[in-house]
Design a protein around this motif. Structure first.
Motif: not given
Length: 122
Positions: A65-69
């Motif tokens: 699960f990637q959170i793209l900041c």
């Protein structure tokens, strides 16, 4: 059987009205899970997440699960809250292997963390 011209006749695989937990069909979709992920946090974490993008990356059966900041400051603030993020993800997606806080800087750069272990501390 599905009746496209008469949806009232459809045999629904999930009965929203009979669910004892009050869940809807949307609760089982990716959009519903992402909404619950966002709503599970207090207002301070939701404010940090508001400019982020989310995706699930599948590489050879390993789910991340990637959170793209949007920038490094947001990435650092989320990294501090990583255990709250991990606990929420664990509650929603049992099959995730990793989660990551990413930024776009000379390509995608991510802090990748395991869903299985608790490291504690900072």
């Amino acid at each position: 059987m599905v009746y496209p011209f008469d949806p009232d006749k459809d045999e629904r695989p999930f009965d929203e009205e009979g669910d004892p937990f009050g869940r809807t069909l949307e609760d089982f979709t990716l959009t519903g899970k992402l909404r619950r992920f966002h709503e599970s946090f207090d207002s301070s974490i939701r404010a940090i997440l508001q400019d982020c993008l989310f995706r699930i990356n599948d590489e050879g059966g390993i789910l991340t699960f990637q959170i793209l900041c949007p920038n490094e400051a947001v990435q650092k603030r989320l990294y501090i809250k990583r255990e709250k993020v991990r606990n929420t993800l664990n509650w929603l997606w049992r099959d995730l292997d990793y989660y990551a806080f990413c930024i776009e800087k000379d390509g995608l750069q991510c802090h990748v963390l395991s869903m299985k272990s608790y490291r504690g501390g900072a």
